[in-house]
Design an enzyme around this catalytic site. Structure first.
Site, PDB file in Angstrom:
ATOM      1  N   CYS A  60      -8.228 -12.826  18.673  1.00  0.00           N
ATOM      2  CA  CYS A  60      -8.833 -11.611  19.212  1.00  0.00           C
ATOM      3  C   CYS A  60     -10.200 -11.409  18.573  1.00  0.00           C
ATOM      4  O   CYS A  60     -10.335 -11.509  17.350  1.00  0.00           O
ATOM      5  CB  CYS A  60      -7.966 -10.398  18.890  1.00  0.00           C
ATOM      6  SG  CYS A  60      -6.229 -10.662  19.291  1.00  0.00           S
ATOM      7  N   CYS A  99     -10.266  -8.668  15.737  1.00  0.00           N
ATOM      8  CA  CYS A  99      -9.211  -8.721  14.715  1.00  0.00           C
ATOM      9  C   CYS A  99      -9.639  -8.123  13.374  1.00  0.00           C
ATOM     10  O   CYS A  99     -10.707  -8.424  12.851  1.00  0.00           O
ATOM     11  CB  CYS A  99      -8.786 -10.164  14.490  1.00  0.00           C
ATOM     12  SG  CYS A  99      -7.482 -10.306  13.253  1.00  0.00           S
ATOM     13  N   ARG A 114       7.363   0.030   1.627  1.00  0.00           N
ATOM     14  CA  ARG A 114       7.270  -1.096   2.562  1.00  0.00           C
ATOM     15  C   ARG A 114       6.035  -1.942   2.277  1.00  0.00           C
ATOM     16  O   ARG A 114       5.046  -1.441   1.746  1.00  0.00           O
ATOM     17  CB  ARG A 114       7.243  -0.595   4.015  1.00  0.00           C
ATOM     18  CG  ARG A 114       6.148   0.409   4.325  1.00  0.00           C
ATOM     19  CD  ARG A 114       6.618   1.292   5.484  1.00  0.00           C
ATOM     20  NE  ARG A 114       5.570   2.165   6.011  1.00  0.00           N
ATOM     21  CZ  ARG A 114       5.179   3.293   5.429  1.00  0.00           C
ATOM     22  NH1 ARG A 114       5.689   3.684   4.283  1.00  0.00           N
ATOM     23  NH2 ARG A 114       4.244   4.047   5.994  1.00  0.00           N
ATOM     24  N   ARG A 156       0.823  -1.207   0.000  1.00  0.00           N
ATOM     25  CA  ARG A 156       0.000   0.000   0.000  1.00  0.00           C
ATOM     26  C   ARG A 156       0.858   1.258   0.000  1.00  0.00           C
ATOM     27  O   ARG A 156       0.508   2.248  -0.620  1.00  0.00           O
ATOM     28  CB  ARG A 156      -0.884  -0.019   1.255  1.00  0.00           C
ATOM     29  CG  ARG A 156      -1.495   1.305   1.618  1.00  0.00           C
ATOM     30  CD  ARG A 156      -2.676   1.130   2.527  1.00  0.00           C
ATOM     31  NE  ARG A 156      -3.632   0.206   1.936  1.00  0.00           N
ATOM     32  CZ  ARG A 156      -4.478  -0.557   2.645  1.00  0.00           C
ATOM     33  NH1 ARG A 156      -4.475  -0.499   3.961  1.00  0.00           N
ATOM     34  NH2 ARG A 156      -5.304  -1.367   2.034  1.00  0.00           N
ATOM     35  N   TYR A 157       1.951   1.216   0.729  1.00  0.00           N
ATOM     36  CA  TYR A 157       2.826   2.383   0.858  1.00  0.00           C
ATOM     37  C   TYR A 157       4.006   2.257  -0.107  1.00  0.00           C
ATOM     38  O   TYR A 157       4.350   1.156  -0.530  1.00  0.00           O
ATOM     39  CB  TYR A 157       3.356   2.477   2.292  1.00  0.00           C
ATOM     40  CG  TYR A 157       2.307   2.779   3.335  1.00  0.00           C
ATOM     41  CD1 TYR A 157       1.774   4.062   3.447  1.00  0.00           C
ATOM     42  CD2 TYR A 157       1.860   1.799   4.210  1.00  0.00           C
ATOM     43  CE1 TYR A 157       0.829   4.352   4.419  1.00  0.00           C
ATOM     44  CE2 TYR A 157       0.910   2.088   5.189  1.00  0.00           C
ATOM     45  CZ  TYR A 157       0.401   3.365   5.291  1.00  0.00           C
ATOM     46  OH  TYR A 157      -0.535   3.642   6.252  1.00  0.00           O
ATOM     47  N   LYS A 201      -2.813   4.630   7.432  1.00  0.00           N
ATOM     48  CA  LYS A 201      -2.933   5.098   8.809  1.00  0.00           C
ATOM     49  C   LYS A 201      -2.892   6.629   8.851  1.00  0.00           C
ATOM     50  O   LYS A 201      -1.974   7.232   8.313  1.00  0.00           O
ATOM     51  CB  LYS A 201      -1.797   4.523   9.642  1.00  0.00           C
ATOM     52  CG  LYS A 201      -1.851   3.009   9.712  1.00  0.00           C
ATOM     53  CD  LYS A 201      -0.648   2.455  10.462  1.00  0.00           C
ATOM     54  CE  LYS A 201      -0.672   0.950  10.486  1.00  0.00           C
ATOM     55  NZ  LYS A 201      -0.414   0.330   9.175  1.00  0.00           N
ATOM     56  N   ASP A 214      -6.748   3.589  10.861  1.00  0.00           N
ATOM     57  CA  ASP A 214      -6.422   2.982   9.578  1.00  0.00           C
ATOM     58  C   ASP A 214      -7.685   3.173   8.741  1.00  0.00           C
ATOM     59  O   ASP A 214      -8.728   2.574   9.030  1.00  0.00           O
ATOM     60  CB  ASP A 214      -6.062   1.497   9.769  1.00  0.00           C
ATOM     61  CG  ASP A 214      -4.950   1.075   8.820  1.00  0.00           C
ATOM     62  OD1 ASP A 214      -4.823   1.697   7.751  1.00  0.00           O
ATOM     63  OD2 ASP A 214      -4.215   0.124   9.144  1.00  0.00           O
ATOM     64  N   ASP A 227     -10.675  -0.954  14.082  1.00  0.00           N
ATOM     65  CA  ASP A 227     -11.084  -0.959  12.680  1.00  0.00           C
ATOM     66  C   ASP A 227     -12.579  -1.271  12.554  1.00  0.00           C
ATOM     67  O   ASP A 227     -13.171  -1.899  13.430  1.00  0.00           O
ATOM     68  CB  ASP A 227     -10.260  -1.991  11.894  1.00  0.00           C
ATOM     69  CG  ASP A 227      -8.828  -1.522  11.684  1.00  0.00           C
ATOM     70  OD1 ASP A 227      -8.608  -0.302  11.584  1.00  0.00           O
ATOM     71  OD2 ASP A 227      -7.924  -2.388  11.635  1.00  0.00           O
ATOM     72  N   ARG A 279      -8.308  -8.846  10.568  1.00  0.00           N
ATOM     73  CA  ARG A 279      -8.308  -9.915   9.565  1.00  0.00           C
ATOM     74  C   ARG A 279      -9.145 -11.098  10.027  1.00  0.00           C
ATOM     75  O   ARG A 279      -8.843 -12.254   9.758  1.00  0.00           O
ATOM     76  CB  ARG A 279      -6.870 -10.344   9.239  1.00  0.00           C
ATOM     77  CG  ARG A 279      -6.082  -9.195   8.684  1.00  0.00           C
ATOM     78  CD  ARG A 279      -4.799  -9.555   7.985  1.00  0.00           C
ATOM     79  NE  ARG A 279      -4.056  -8.312   7.839  1.00  0.00           N
ATOM     80  CZ  ARG A 279      -3.034  -7.951   8.609  1.00  0.00           C
ATOM     81  NH1 ARG A 279      -2.563  -8.782   9.532  1.00  0.00           N
ATOM     82  NH2 ARG A 279      -2.465  -6.777   8.449  1.00  0.00           N
ATOM     83  N   CYS A 326      -2.920 -17.899  14.976  1.00  0.00           N
ATOM     84  CA  CYS A 326      -2.547 -17.056  16.121  1.00  0.00           C
ATOM     85  C   CYS A 326      -2.670 -17.902  17.380  1.00  0.00           C
ATOM     86  O   CYS A 326      -3.430 -18.875  17.403  1.00  0.00           O
ATOM     87  CB  CYS A 326      -3.488 -15.863  16.242  1.00  0.00           C
ATOM     88  SG  CYS A 326      -3.439 -14.782  14.813  1.00  0.00           S
TER      89      CYS A 326
HETATM   90  C1  LIG Z   1       0.454  -0.591   8.974  1.00  0.00           C
HETATM   91  C2  LIG Z   1       0.917  -0.957   7.664  1.00  0.00           C
HETATM   92  C3  LIG Z   1       2.251  -0.770   7.290  1.00  0.00           C
HETATM   93  C4  LIG Z   1       3.275  -0.187   8.241  1.00  0.00           C
HETATM   94  O1  LIG Z   1       2.984   1.136   8.542  1.00  0.00           O
HETATM   95  P1  LIG Z   1       4.001   1.979   9.443  1.00  0.00           P
HETATM   96  O2  LIG Z   1       3.259   3.247   9.707  1.00  0.00           O
HETATM   97  O3  LIG Z   1       5.244   2.146   8.633  1.00  0.00           O
HETATM   98  O4  LIG Z   1       4.262   1.193  10.681  1.00  0.00           O
HETATM   99  C5  LIG Z   1       2.624  -1.130   6.021  1.00  0.00           C
HETATM  100  N1  LIG Z   1       1.751  -1.648   5.141  1.00  0.00           N
HETATM  101  C6  LIG Z   1       0.444  -1.815   5.463  1.00  0.00           C
HETATM  102  C7  LIG Z   1      -0.474  -2.356   4.440  1.00  0.00           C
HETATM  103  C8  LIG Z   1      -0.018  -1.483   6.735  1.00  0.00           C
HETATM  104  O5  LIG Z   1      -1.302  -1.677   7.058  1.00  0.00           O
HETATM  105  S1  SF4 Z   2      -5.261  -9.148  16.137  1.00  0.00           S
HETATM  106 FE1  SF4 Z   2      -5.762 -10.812  14.683  1.00  0.00          FE
HETATM  107  S2  SF4 Z   2      -3.812 -11.345  13.757  1.00  0.00           S
HETATM  108 FE2  SF4 Z   2      -3.334 -10.217  15.631  1.00  0.00          FE
HETATM  109  S3  SF4 Z   2      -3.123 -11.779  17.235  1.00  0.00           S
HETATM  110 FE3  SF4 Z   2      -5.230 -11.075  17.290  1.00  0.00          FE
HETATM  111  S4  SF4 Z   2      -6.311 -12.532  15.988  1.00  0.00           S
HETATM  112 FE4  SF4 Z   2      -4.148 -12.734  15.487  1.00  0.00          FE
END
Ligand SMILES: *Cc1c(COP(=O)(O)O)cnc(C)c1O
Ligand code: SF4
Length: 377
Positions: free
Chosen positions: A107, A110, A94, A90-91, A314, A307, A270, A112, A103
């Site tokens: 959670c 979560c 990175r 996305r960025y 973010k 986010d 989220d 995801r 996991c």
């Molecule tokens: C959170 C996230 C990152 C890392 O973001 P930082 O602000 O650099 O910690 C990178 N890619 C994705 C898709 C993210 O959700």
């Molecule tokens: S937030 Fe989601 S990915 Fe992270 S530890 Fe909890 S269940 Fe696992």
């Protein structure tokens, strides 16, 4: 089998076990379990003091999860930014690299939730394609190894991933995101940290949401990681009935520093389907930030971020410290809400107000702005 794997095997995973232990309706638990994954390690379950407490709310399945219709399955539109199944790019510089579907515990909030625990969605067979994608994209300098939880992999599998990433010239830093030090600290073994430290510069972001999670066991795990030279950050999710008050959050941030973990982010929860009962209003996060900055160590103050739904990334939110900015001055509030003025450089280069303006006995810095003195002194 390693000791931690045995402990993991003893986790609560059956609706009958959960229902019995927490005095819940087994049919209701089953209904939730059909839709969303659950698991609770014996260690984490032992931190629950009573039904409905901040530890309980994070991991015990709740019928409320089925009640909500407004949330979104993939609120961050990660699937849209996913060039290969294991990568979210996305960025500019990175990527997120999803290497494990599993996991230690699941959670309830979560992001995801649609994916974790499901090996069709996050699968080891996609790992090589992810490494290849990263190799092909020389703009990537930072890889966030995530999942699921990467520390659920055996040491040898994780080492394969880390060493492959390290063999790529343009990768400057590697980060691991893990909730294992919180859910299953016994997994952090001397063997694991000896392996990890071969792949520096390696950072780790852990995930603690409540001060009661910082126990003797988790402190041991965190200290082992810190002793291996791994800089530790923490990501906290703001959750209703868990940490949605300034005192709890301040205590958590302070306790993290005592175990050498630097608070990194507090996330607004989220907009995930099935998690509405745990979300707060955004003002709560702003109130918490206001209660941290200035009132405790700056090191204990993370960034509060949302986010953005739809994949905006973010976005940081701050209480309003800046009152106004004009050609002559900036008017700001300090942590106590008192107003102060910083004289601006004039655009030509010399200060636009006398240098001693801030020395006035009453209402410092305001002497040069008599019109303001009336309003704010
Ligand atoms: C959170 C996230 C990152 C890392 O973001 P930082 O602000 O650099 O910690 C990178 N890619 C994705 C898709 C993210 O959700
Ligand atoms: S937030 Fe989601 S990915 Fe992270 S530890 Fe909890 S269940 Fe696992």
């Amino acid at each position: 089998m390693e000791h931690w794997q045995q402990l993991l095997r003893g986790s609560l995973t059956k609706p009958e076990e959960i229902a019995k232990r927490f005095d819940l309706d087994v049919e209701e638990v089953k209904k939730v379990a059909e839709v969303f994954q659950f698991r609770i390690t014996p260690y984490y379950a032992s931190l629950i003091k009573e039904k409905g407490d901040p530890i309980y709310r994070q991991i015990v399945p709740d019928v409320e999860e089925l009640a909500e219709k407004s949330g979104i399955a993939d609120p961050l539109s990660e699937d849209k930014d996913s060039p290969v199944p294991s990568i979210v790019h996305r960025y500019p510089d990175r990527v997120l690299f999803l290497v494990s579907h599993s996991c230690a515990s699941y959670c309830r909030f979560c992001t995801r939730k649609r994916k974790v625990g499901n090996s069709d969605k996050i699968n080891p067979r996609h790992i090589d394609a992810g490494i290849e994608y990263i190799r092909q994209h020389s703009e990537i300098r930072d890889v966030i190894v995530s999942g699921g939880d990467p520390l659920m992999l055996a040491d040898s599998k994780l080492e394969y991933i880390l060493s492959s990433l390290r063999s790529i010239k343009h990768i400057e830093i590697i980060r691991i995101g893990s909730r294992v030090p919180c859910f299953l600290p016994q997994r952090v073994t001397p063997e694991l940290v000896n392996m990890l430290k071969k792949y520096h510069p390696l950072y780790m972001n852990v995930h603690f949401n409540h001060p009661d999670e910082i126990t003797e066991e988790s402190s041991r795990a965190l200290n082992l990681l810190a002793d291996a030279g791994i800089p530790l950050g923490n990501q906290t999710v703001l959750l209703k009935g868990v940490n949605d008050n300034p005192e709890t959050m301040k205590r958590l941030m302070q306790k993290l520093l005592t175990v050498r973990v630097r608070p990194y982010y507090i996330y607004q929860a989220d907009y995930v389907q099935g998690t509405g009962y745990l979300r707060t209003r955004v003002e709560k996060g702003l109130e918490i930030m206001q209660a941290l900055r200035g009132w405790t160590s700056g090191l204990a103050v993370p960034a509060f971020v949302i986010d953005a739904p739809g994949g905006g990334g973010k976005i940081p939110l701050l209480p309003e410290y800046v009152q106004s900015v004009d050609d002559e001055k900036v008017v700001m509030r300090n942590y106590k809400g008192e107003l102060f003025v910083y004289p601006q450089e004039s655009k030509a280069g010399s200060p636009s107000v006398p240098a001693n303006a801030h020395k006035a006995p009453r209402c410092p810095a305001l002497e040069a702005f008599p019109e303001l003195e009336e309003i704010i002194c």
